[in-house]
Write an enzyme that holds these catalytic residues in place. Structure first.
Site, PDB file in Angstrom:
ATOM      1  N   LYS A  98     -21.504 -23.107  -3.556  1.00 45.04           N
ATOM      2  CA  LYS A  98     -20.184 -22.462  -3.449  1.00 45.04           C
ATOM      3  C   LYS A  98     -20.348 -20.951  -3.346  1.00 45.04           C
ATOM      4  O   LYS A  98     -19.760 -20.301  -2.493  1.00 45.04           O
ATOM      5  CB  LYS A  98     -19.361 -22.816  -4.683  1.00 45.04           C
ATOM      6  CG  LYS A  98     -18.002 -22.141  -4.745  1.00 45.04           C
ATOM      7  CD  LYS A  98     -17.361 -22.400  -6.106  1.00 45.04           C
ATOM      8  CE  LYS A  98     -16.012 -21.738  -6.230  1.00 45.04           C
ATOM      9  NZ  LYS A  98     -14.968 -22.402  -5.438  1.00 45.04           N
TER      10      LYS A  98
ATOM     11  N   CYS B 121       5.793 -27.894  -3.567  1.00 49.76           N
ATOM     12  CA  CYS B 121       4.988 -28.076  -4.782  1.00 49.76           C
ATOM     13  C   CYS B 121       5.084 -26.791  -5.602  1.00 49.76           C
ATOM     14  O   CYS B 121       5.917 -25.926  -5.306  1.00 49.76           O
ATOM     15  CB  CYS B 121       3.539 -28.400  -4.378  1.00 49.76           C
ATOM     16  SG  CYS B 121       2.478 -28.863  -5.762  1.00 49.76           S
TER      17      CYS B 121
ATOM     18  N   HIS C  45       1.299 -23.674   0.475  1.00 44.24           N
ATOM     19  CA  HIS C  45      -0.090 -23.263   0.712  1.00 44.24           C
ATOM     20  C   HIS C  45      -0.161 -22.035   1.605  1.00 44.24           C
ATOM     21  O   HIS C  45      -1.232 -21.493   1.832  1.00 44.24           O
ATOM     22  CB  HIS C  45      -0.885 -24.394   1.360  1.00 44.24           C
ATOM     23  CG  HIS C  45      -0.967 -25.603   0.488  1.00 44.24           C
ATOM     24  ND1 HIS C  45      -1.682 -25.616  -0.681  1.00 44.24           N
ATOM     25  CD2 HIS C  45      -0.411 -26.826   0.588  1.00 44.24           C
ATOM     26  CE1 HIS C  45      -1.563 -26.804  -1.252  1.00 44.24           C
ATOM     27  NE2 HIS C  45      -0.791 -27.551  -0.501  1.00 44.24           N
TER      28      HIS C  45
ATOM     29  N   GLY D 257       7.591 -26.164 -10.681  1.00 44.68           N
ATOM     30  CA  GLY D 257       7.048 -25.906 -12.018  1.00 44.68           C
ATOM     31  C   GLY D 257       6.330 -24.581 -12.157  1.00 44.68           C
ATOM     32  O   GLY D 257       6.747 -23.712 -12.905  1.00 44.68           O
ATOM     33  N   SER D 258       5.241 -24.397 -11.409  1.00 51.99           N
ATOM     34  CA  SER D 258       4.466 -23.183 -11.643  1.00 51.99           C
ATOM     35  C   SER D 258       4.990 -22.033 -10.783  1.00 51.99           C
ATOM     36  O   SER D 258       5.489 -22.237  -9.680  1.00 51.99           O
ATOM     37  CB  SER D 258       2.986 -23.436 -11.349  1.00 51.99           C
ATOM     38  OG  SER D 258       2.821 -23.910 -10.042  1.00 51.99           O
TER      39      SER D 258
HETATM   40  N1  GLN Z   1       4.186 -28.807 -11.997  1.00 47.36           N
HETATM   41  C1  GLN Z   1       3.005 -28.569 -11.251  1.00 47.36           C
HETATM   42  C2  GLN Z   1       3.048 -27.182 -10.619  1.00 47.36           C
HETATM   43  O1  GLN Z   1       4.073 -26.766 -10.231  1.00 47.36           O
HETATM   44  C3  GLN Z   1       2.794 -29.605 -10.168  1.00 47.36           C
HETATM   45  C4  GLN Z   1       1.475 -29.456  -9.460  1.00 47.36           C
HETATM   46  C5  GLN Z   1       1.166 -30.547  -8.457  1.00 47.36           C
HETATM   47  O2  GLN Z   1       1.972 -31.396  -8.182  1.00 47.36           O
HETATM   48  N2  GLN Z   1       0.012 -30.554  -7.880  1.00 47.36           N
HETATM   49  O3  GLN Z   1       2.068 -26.524 -10.503  1.00 47.36           O
HETATM   50 ZN    ZN Z   2       2.695 -31.035  -6.071  1.00 43.33          ZN
END
Ligand code: GLN
Ligand code: ZN
Length: 766
Positions: A19, A738, A706, A446-447
């Site tokens: 890496k 996400c 992303h 969430g994050s």
């Molecule tokens: N709650 C998580 C976040 O928001 C979900 C992450 C995921 O689904 N990979 O980071």
């Molecule tokens: Zn996700």
């Protein structure tokens, strides 16, 4: 003499050397010579390690700078024009296909801008391979010499290796048609591809290779008849005077449904995974001729547990009784790519627990010991066997593995515990009555951005450089600012932002009983991304509340509903190394009970919206349709429901999924009140239809997290309009794909603002 064989060894190095060097090369901090030098050192180290351990059949060409399937695409000239047109150095074309390349023009070269090729999961593992992509004008030819070079490199060290290749049927079947060629069935390219394999095999033989391991792992999948039939054609073509002996290799499952494809092939031997499917021994033996070698995969390449050597020896003896010692080889079940490199650098795990583990280096020794035991008798390895038996017994009876309270609680799980009190309609009414949630509700997953700041403070806390109080203050400050941010932007259901979490599974694992963590137990996930899966060593329970303090605090500083945030039982299990002494189902139940306590504590603390993420639920699906798969779906769904059903109707349960093509029926079965699904990059128009019957509420991800790109409001409006053609407006939530953990604040604010503004437009209109 029964020989020992290793099918592949991790290439990343004990301290992630691969890496470090590849990333240094990508950022211009290392030259190509430096990159190649590290690669060479890693190969040499791995070969010597296996040689010194006494392995008879040592693999070569198991090394890769990114992915071994991608190596084959380069080797066979399966390079779409969008990559080849830049005429980059081969290693740069290779990386461009693996990870995309964006480079400004220079005096001597034009600008490069090309996205990565699709990457998909390697069977049911957490490794991802770069999918071969066959465009209209694919011209197979031998485009390199990597397998030959690496064979010669080992030979120069005095080590005779067996080169590993992905076989032609698997290579094609694991690939896909490129965009310009969508009607193509890759398997129809077999006739064109085979001569190139033949040429490669001849060159390997010239170089001195007497045998080749030819991997055909798709033999454990449900195969269409034309693919089953391709085996005969392929191997009758490839086995010849000019080719080394071919050893056909399957792994990760059951070959019995495809056994007719193996029968009668002129190959020298066949390998099957008897760790996963010991019951296939008779069928495999029955498919072999009286001269073909049987490679017995008996040391697990997919986990971190010490083999039960006596049991393994018994199994190999059974195989010997059936075919004779001269036809048996003892092997790892699969490549060891999926296990960490070595236990030697794990200083933090207690000696008691460490004694239960075998990583790749230790597994190599196990294969050698088993081969020696069946060759020279068990007395020749008596000390090792005695220690192994003691270690297995110690683990079995340890108080770490056995928690009677947990066992008792699992035994009392009832059907009723997996159902909410009322059907969805009644729950929704109860939720609407007390939660202030408008039409087209907006939320996030969430994050929020995990800035360097956060990581620095967390590290300081882990190292004990700051006190728990200081750390908590810092986290509260972060939460407060994330809450304020969401109110400014105008989101409806807020989150606390997860600043206290390093990783969504590790975070919970660290708080549960029954888990341990490695310091260097890295496993390649894809390219230069490695993960360090937590290890479930014992019965799992929750000593106390985990997330309640943060969520409660977050709810206390806003009038808007706050969403508690947990990782579901299946994801906690799948992204860890599970135990091998109790079933996955029981482990999922234990995790579910621990999470149930957390869900109930959140509810009691006044957090009435709770999201339980299950992004890994799809990848656990067994490879083949049938009873095993049905069983998985049943317990995976039940464990999610067990974790989330013990709440009042007025508490709203959310769940979230990403990374995979989900079966809408599985999601429906979870009976969450609201689900959010990664969606923005799905270009298949049918995908949206698939969920159209979804009975509860749903949020289809509206932007790609992303990418730093900020979609304008009009784009959100257009997307929502598309979705509304299929979904009733009452059911729709508005959210990103996400979590926003890897994003920066600037684009996060801009994208969310546009998303919220779009939602407001719909709210005003309807
Ligand atoms: N709650 C998580 C976040 O928001 C979900 C992450 C995921 O689904 N990979 O980071
Ligand atoms: Zn996700």
């Amino acid at each position: 003499m029964v020989q020992s064989s290793v099918l592949g060894f991790p290439r990343i190095g004990p301290f992630r050397e691969l890496k470090k060097t590849t990333e240094a090369y990508w950022s211009g901090k290392a030259t190509v010579e430096e990159l190649f030098k590290v690669g060479k050192e890693l190969r040499e180290k791995n070969w010597k390690l296996q040689k010194e351990a006494g392995v008879d059949i040592i693999p070569s060409n198991d090394f890769s700078f990114y992915d071994h399937v991608l190596d084959h695409s380069l080797l066979f000239n399966v390079i779409p024009e969008r990559y080849s047109k830049y005429e980059l150095a081969p290693i740069d074309t290779f990386f461009a296909m693996g990870r995309g390349l964006q480079r400004a023009a220079t005096d001597s070269a034009p600008a490069v801008d090309v996205p990565a090729t699709e990457m998909v999961k390697w069977f049911d593992s957490n490794y991802h391979y770069v999918r071969p992509t066959f465009s209209k004008n694919v011209q197979f030819k031998l485009n390199g010499t990597k397998p030959i070079d690496e064979f010669l490199e080992a030979k120069a060290l005095g080590i005779h290796t067996r080169p590993v290749l992905v076989g032609p049927v698997s290579y094609l079947f694991l690939g896909k048609a490129d965009k310009d060629n969508l009607d193509l069935e890759p398997i129809t390219l077999l006739d064109q591809l085979l001569p190139v394999y033949a040429e490669l095999l001849a060159k390997l033989k010239e170089a001195g290779a007497d045998s080749v391991q030819i991997d055909e792992p798709v033999l454990v999948l449900d195969l269409p008849t034309e693919v089953q039939a391709a085996y005969k054609k392929a191997y009758e073509f490839l086995v010849s005077e000019t080719a080394p002996k071919l050893f056909l290799t399957s792994y990760f499952g059951d070959v019995r449904p495809n056994i007719e494809s193996i029968k009668g092939l002129p190959v020298a031997g066949f390998h099957a995974d008897f760790v996963r499917v010991p019951e296939q021994l008779d069928a495999v033996v029955g498919a072999l001729s009286s001269t073909q070698i049987l490679s017995v995969g008996i040391v697990n390449g997919r986990n971190i547990w010490k083999a039960n050597l006596s049991k393994a020896i018994e199994f190999v003896k059974t195989a010997i009784e059936k075919v004779g010692a001269e036809r048996v080889v003892v092997a790892t079940s699969s490549s060891l790519l999926h296990t960490p490199v070595t236990l030697a650098n794990e200083k933090k795990i207690s000696a008691e627990i460490k004694d239960w583990f075998a990583f790749a280096t230790e597994k190599v020794t196990e294969v050698v010991v088993i081969a020696k035991a069946v060759t020279d008798g068990v007395d020749s390895v008596a000390d090792i066997l005695a220690a192994n038996t003691a270690s297995i017994a110690a683990r079995e009876s340890s108080s770490i593995t056995n928690d009677p309270a947990v066992r008792e609680r699992v035994s009392k799980i009832t059907e009723e515990m997996t159902h909410r009190k009322s059907p969805f309609a009644a729950r929704l009414a109860a939720q609407k009555a007390h939660l202030d949630i408008p039409a087209f509700p907006t939320t996030t997953i969430g994050s929020f951005p995990q800035t360097k700041d956060i990581r620095i403070v967390r590290n300081k806390f882990t190292k004990g450089e700051i006190s728990a109080e200081e750390y908590e203050k810092f986290i509260e400050k972060e939460i407060a600012s994330v809450v304020k941010f969401q109110e400014e932007v105008g989101l409806d259901v807020l989150v606390h932002g997860e600043p206290e979490r390093n990783d969504m599974v590790q975070y919970f694992g660290e708080k549960f009983n029954g888990y341990v963590f490695t310091s260097n137990g890295w496993v390649q996930s894809y390219g230069s991304r490695y993960v360090r899966p937590p290890i479930i060593v014992g019965d799992v329970s929750r000593p106390g509340p985990i997330t309640v303090k943060e969520s409660k605090y977050a709810q206390s500083i806003t009038k808007k509903p706050m969403k508690g945030m947990l990782t579901g039982p299946v994801t906690c299990l799948r992204w860890s190394f599970p135990r091998d002494d109790i079933s996955n189902k029981i482990q999922a139940q234990q995790l579910a009970l621990a999470l149930l306590d957390e869900v109930q504590d959140l509810e009691a603390a006044g957090v009435y919206v709770i999201q339980v993420d299950e992004p890994a639920i799809r990848e656990g699906l067994p490879l083949r349709a049938g009873a095993e798969r049905d069983d998985y779906v049943k317990w995976a769904v039940e464990s999610f429901r067990l974790a989330t059903s013990g709440v009042e109707d007025k508490t709203q349960i959310h769940s979230h999924f990403c990374y995979s093509d989900l079966d809408p029926n599985h999601i429906k079965a979870l009976d969450a009140d609201v689900v959010s699904i990664e969606f923005s990059k799905k270009d298949d128009p049918n995908y949206i239809q698939e969920f159209s019957e979804y009975p509860n509420h749903i949020g289809l991800g509206l932007f790609d997290i992303h990418s730093p790109r900020v979609p304008p409001k009009e784009e959100f409006v257009a997307r929502i309009n598309e979705i509304l053609k299929v979904y009733p407006k009452e059911n729709l939530w508005i959210n990103p794909d996400c979590g926003l953990k890897t994003r920066g604040w600037t684009e996060t604010r801009a994208a969310l603002q546009n998303m919220v503004d779009a939602a407001k437009e719909f709210r005003a209109k309807y």
